[in-house]
Scaffold this active site. Structure first.
Site, PDB file in Angstrom:
ATOM      1  N   ASP A   7       0.854  -1.189   0.000  1.00  0.00           N
ATOM      2  CA  ASP A   7       0.000   0.000   0.000  1.00  0.00           C
ATOM      3  C   ASP A   7       0.890   1.239   0.000  1.00  0.00           C
ATOM      4  OD1 ASP A   7      -2.575   1.267   0.051  1.00  0.00           O
ATOM      5  OD2 ASP A   7      -2.166   1.848   2.108  1.00  0.00           O
ATOM      6  N   GLU A   9       0.706   5.804   0.388  1.00  0.00           N
ATOM      7  CA  GLU A   9      -0.025   7.059   0.579  1.00  0.00           C
ATOM      8  C   GLU A   9       0.676   8.108  -0.277  1.00  0.00           C
ATOM      9  OE1 GLU A   9      -2.820   7.182   2.024  1.00  0.00           O
ATOM     10  OE2 GLU A   9      -2.792   5.270   3.083  1.00  0.00           O
ATOM     11  N   HIS A 152      -6.168   6.688   7.321  1.00  0.00           N
ATOM     12  CA  HIS A 152      -5.525   5.790   6.366  1.00  0.00           C
ATOM     13  C   HIS A 152      -4.016   5.853   6.599  1.00  0.00           C
ATOM     14  CE1 HIS A 152      -8.813   4.764   3.496  1.00  0.00           C
ATOM     15  NE2 HIS A 152      -9.370   5.791   4.115  1.00  0.00           N
TER      16      HIS A 152
END
Length: 241
Positions: A7, A9, A152
């Site tokens: 993942d 960001e 998140h």
């Protein structure tokens, strides 16, 4: 099978508009088990962070002031993901950003470096069509604890995604049953199979009301008692005590 739950960001939504990766996280999984090996990095993006993006992940430019630039950690990322299959929720987003960063440095794209990409969002939409399939929604559906996820973040999202992925793909292992030799009664059969108890989910009052209404309509259509009700309430047998 070596897989990386991955993942990122970012500063915004579109790498084609110059947005950059500011956090990278990956968890290594081999044979469907996390190995404990991981890679978690913060990077200075060399640009501003969109306010909307910062509200989602909570990462500020001040926090990233002393963090390395992507080019300083690119080799670590390439080494970590190389030859692995990547598991990503909404893969086009993260792969698009990673490829944009790699292209700036003359590094080969993900499709060349890795053995494949699994998009769990695509899997979830195929499994649960018409339903919400965000990471939060899938955690709720599979009863995965996400109480520690207030914003998140790449690392915690990877941890949650690893559980979601295993839940989504658990059926692939369901045909493989544990087999052991039966040395007791029935040894002549040679094998004994172990099966977990089936989960029974009862209908709630609203569902029962809808079902009853459907049966009423069937009764009207056949001008009497439909087969379902006849089976539920069989007529008494003549001569029975």
């Amino acid at each position: 099978m070596r897989q990386i739950i991955l993942d990122t960001e970012t500063t915004g939504l579109d790498p084609n508009q110059g947005h950059r990766i500011i956090e990278f996280a990956g968890l290594e999984m081999i044979n469907r088990k996390l190995t404990g090996r991981s890679l978690h990095l913060y990077m200075h993006p060399e640009r501003e962070i969109d306010p909307d993006a910062e509200r989602v992940h909570g990462i500020s430019l001040d926090f990233l002031a002393d963090k390395p630039k992507f080019k300083q950690v690119a080799d670590q990322i390439v080494e970590f993901i190389g030859d692995a299959e990547l598991i990503i929720h909404n893969a086009p987003f993260d792969v698009g950003f990673i490829n944009a960063e790699f292209e700036r440095l003359g590094i080969e794209p993900v499709a060349t470096l890795c053995s494949g990409v699994v998009d769990t969002l695509f899997m979830a939409r195929d499994t649960f069509p018409g339903k919400r399939n965000s990471l939060d929604a899938l955690c709720d559906r599979f009863e995965i604890d996400r109480s520690n996820r207030t914003l998140h973040g790449a690392l915690i999202d990877c941890e949650l995604l690893s559980e979601v992925y295993l839940a989504l793909t658990r059926g692939q292992d369901s045909l493989v049953m544990d087999i052991e030799v039966d040395t007791g009664v029935g040894a002549g059969l040679g094998l004994a199979f172990e099966r977990k108890p089936l989960l029974v989910k009862r209908a709630n009052e609203a569902e029962l009301a809808v079902h009853d209404g459907y049966l009423n309509d069937l009764d009207k259509a056949v001008k009497g008692q439909c087969l379902w009700r006849a089976m539920e309430n069989p007529a008494p047998v003549e001569g029975a005590a």
